[in-house]
Design a protein around this motif. Structure first.
Motif, PDB file in Angstrom:
ATOM      1  N   SER A  51      51.111   9.004 -75.108  1.00  0.00           N
ATOM      2  CA  SER A  51      51.256   8.717 -76.369  1.00  0.00           C
ATOM      3  C   SER A  51      50.682   7.522 -76.830  1.00  0.00           C
ATOM      4  O   SER A  51      50.093   7.463 -78.003  1.00  0.00           O
ATOM      5  CB  SER A  51      52.791   8.198 -76.809  1.00  0.00           C
ATOM      6  N   VAL A 170      51.712  18.121 -81.704  1.00  0.00           N
ATOM      7  CA  VAL A 170      52.982  18.061 -81.024  1.00  0.00           C
ATOM      8  C   VAL A 170      52.813  17.427 -79.713  1.00  0.00           C
ATOM      9  O   VAL A 170      51.884  17.745 -79.196  1.00  0.00           O
ATOM     10  CB  VAL A 170      53.729  19.347 -80.929  1.00  0.00           C
ATOM     11  N   TYR A 171      53.428  16.375 -79.351  1.00  0.00           N
ATOM     12  CA  TYR A 171      53.326  15.705 -78.382  1.00  0.00           C
ATOM     13  C   TYR A 171      54.614  15.059 -77.822  1.00  0.00           C
ATOM     14  O   TYR A 171      55.276  14.584 -78.549  1.00  0.00           O
ATOM     15  CB  TYR A 171      52.226  14.559 -78.513  1.00  0.00           C
ATOM     16  N   CYS A 172      54.449  14.556 -76.496  1.00  0.00           N
ATOM     17  CA  CYS A 172      55.650  13.852 -75.847  1.00  0.00           C
ATOM     18  C   CYS A 172      55.271  12.441 -76.210  1.00  0.00           C
ATOM     19  O   CYS A 172      54.437  11.714 -76.319  1.00  0.00           O
ATOM     20  CB  CYS A 172      55.573  14.150 -74.361  1.00  0.00           C
ATOM     21  N   GLN A 176      61.029  12.265 -76.142  1.00  0.00           N
ATOM     22  CA  GLN A 176      61.418  13.057 -77.225  1.00  0.00           C
ATOM     23  C   GLN A 176      60.153  13.598 -77.460  1.00  0.00           C
ATOM     24  O   GLN A 176      58.995  13.399 -76.976  1.00  0.00           O
ATOM     25  CB  GLN A 176      62.023  12.535 -78.367  1.00  0.00           C
ATOM     26  N   LEU A 177      60.086  14.857 -78.202  1.00  0.00           N
ATOM     27  CA  LEU A 177      58.921  15.704 -78.756  1.00  0.00           C
ATOM     28  C   LEU A 177      58.808  15.459 -80.072  1.00  0.00           C
ATOM     29  O   LEU A 177      59.535  15.395 -81.082  1.00  0.00           O
ATOM     30  CB  LEU A 177      59.144  17.122 -78.664  1.00  0.00           C
ATOM     31  N   TYR A 187      61.367  14.439 -84.698  1.00  0.00           N
ATOM     32  CA  TYR A 187      61.785  14.362 -83.495  1.00  0.00           C
ATOM     33  C   TYR A 187      62.481  15.448 -82.858  1.00  0.00           C
ATOM     34  O   TYR A 187      63.527  15.899 -83.652  1.00  0.00           O
ATOM     35  CB  TYR A 187      62.101  13.106 -83.069  1.00  0.00           C
ATOM     36  N   SER A 191      61.651  20.900 -75.011  1.00  0.00           N
ATOM     37  CA  SER A 191      60.486  20.561 -73.982  1.00  0.00           C
ATOM     38  C   SER A 191      59.297  20.972 -74.898  1.00  0.00           C
ATOM     39  O   SER A 191      59.371  22.068 -75.786  1.00  0.00           O
ATOM     40  CB  SER A 191      60.648  21.455 -72.788  1.00  0.00           C
ATOM     41  N   LEU A 192      58.196  20.556 -74.595  1.00  0.00           N
ATOM     42  CA  LEU A 192      56.741  21.214 -75.093  1.00  0.00           C
ATOM     43  C   LEU A 192      56.661  22.469 -74.663  1.00  0.00           C
ATOM     44  O   LEU A 192      56.287  23.178 -75.689  1.00  0.00           O
ATOM     45  CB  LEU A 192      55.583  20.243 -74.617  1.00  0.00           C
ATOM     46  N   ARG A 206      46.998  24.232 -76.638  1.00  0.00           N
ATOM     47  CA  ARG A 206      47.839  23.192 -75.692  1.00  0.00           C
ATOM     48  C   ARG A 206      46.398  22.250 -75.017  1.00  0.00           C
ATOM     49  O   ARG A 206      45.752  22.877 -73.893  1.00  0.00           O
ATOM     50  CB  ARG A 206      48.576  23.498 -74.719  1.00  0.00           C
ATOM     51  N   TYR A 211      50.504  17.686 -74.806  1.00  0.00           N
ATOM     52  CA  TYR A 211      49.763  17.612 -76.413  1.00  0.00           C
ATOM     53  C   TYR A 211      49.652  19.220 -76.860  1.00  0.00           C
ATOM     54  O   TYR A 211      49.117  19.847 -76.047  1.00  0.00           O
ATOM     55  CB  TYR A 211      48.517  17.032 -76.519  1.00  0.00           C
TER      56      TYR A 211
END
Length: 256
Positions: A51, A170-172, A176-177, A187, A191-192, A206, A211
């Protein structure tokens, strides 16, 4: 990278708050440096990297409950490859540090002159990576066809319907996502991998275990270190890493 290089994003890892404060004070004298995180050690460092996306990490070695060498080894195993500088009072670890491709080794107590020399070395490495590797704008590369889809995302107790083509990345983030569009960040507790399974694989790539990116939003592909890349996306300030494992797919998508 800084301007093309822009800013050098830095994390500081040291279990002693005075040492972190001293190093941060010295680093903030450089206008291109942005300290994006401070940590006392442990696995929180590795969990925060996706992040915060640092270009450079200053890492102590002997820390309470953790060891900087071991953290660096985990980073390499996970294909997380920001530049690494060990900043420690223990000079006997220097050989092992450079085995882990550390770019420098600072001994405590820090001096402004020695830190400046380190930053000069880091700046040169980043400039060289930009200048010696040609970059291509994704807008000039072949695009991948996709079908328009809509997706419902639960956010703050409501279900928002968005066009997947509007998703940038989209990322962790903090357990949360995070789903980023140009106008909003949603949010989700998915899961991703679960989120990825709902998307058109021809539209989304991906890049890394943490990410997903919209291929149509990629604007620059920047060669990084150890065979990896960073991506600049339209509408996203942060650079997105591409792990070494995903590089072949990136090259196949854009014919590199």
């Amino acid at each position: 990278m800084v301007d093309q290089l822009r800013t050098i994003r830095v994390m500081i890892v040291d279990d002693e708050e005075p040492a972190r404060s001293e190093l941060k004070y010295l680093l903030e004298s450089f206008r291109e440096i942005e300290v994006v995180g401070e940590f006392a050690g442990g696995d929180t460092v590795i969990n925060a990297i996706p992040s915060l996306n640092p270009h450079l990490i200053f890492m102590d070695i002997e820390m309470a409950g953790s060891n900087g060498i071991q953290i660096a080894e985990k980073m390499h195993a996970a294909q997380i490859v920001p530049l690494l500088v060990f900043a420690t009072a223990h000079e006997e670890f220097a050989v092992k540090a450079f085995d882990l491709n550390a770019v420098d080794y600072l001994l405590k107590p820090f001096s402004a002159k020695r830190v400046a020399k380190c930053i000069e070395k880091v700046r040169a490495l980043l400039q060289e990576a930009v200048q010696t590797n040609s970059t291509k704008r994704a807008g000039e590369l072949a695009t991948v066809p996709y079908s328009l889809q809509k997706l419902a995302i639960e956010h703050n107790g409501k279900a928002f319907v968005i066009d997947t083509k509007d998703i940038i990345a989209v990322y962790c983030a903090e357990g949360q996502l995070a789903i980023r569009t140009a106008n909003k960040c949603y949010y989700s507790n998915m899961s991703l991998q679960e989120f990825y399974s709902r998307l058109d694989e021809q539209l989304f790539f991906r890049t890394h275990r943490a990410y997903l990116v919209n291929i149509e939003k990629i604007r620059e592909i920047i060669p990084w270190f150890n065979g990896t890349y960073n991506l600049i996306l339209e509408g996203l300030a942060e650079e997105v890493p591409v792990s070494r494992q995903q590089v072949p797919k990136l090259k196949k998508i854009f014919g590199l």
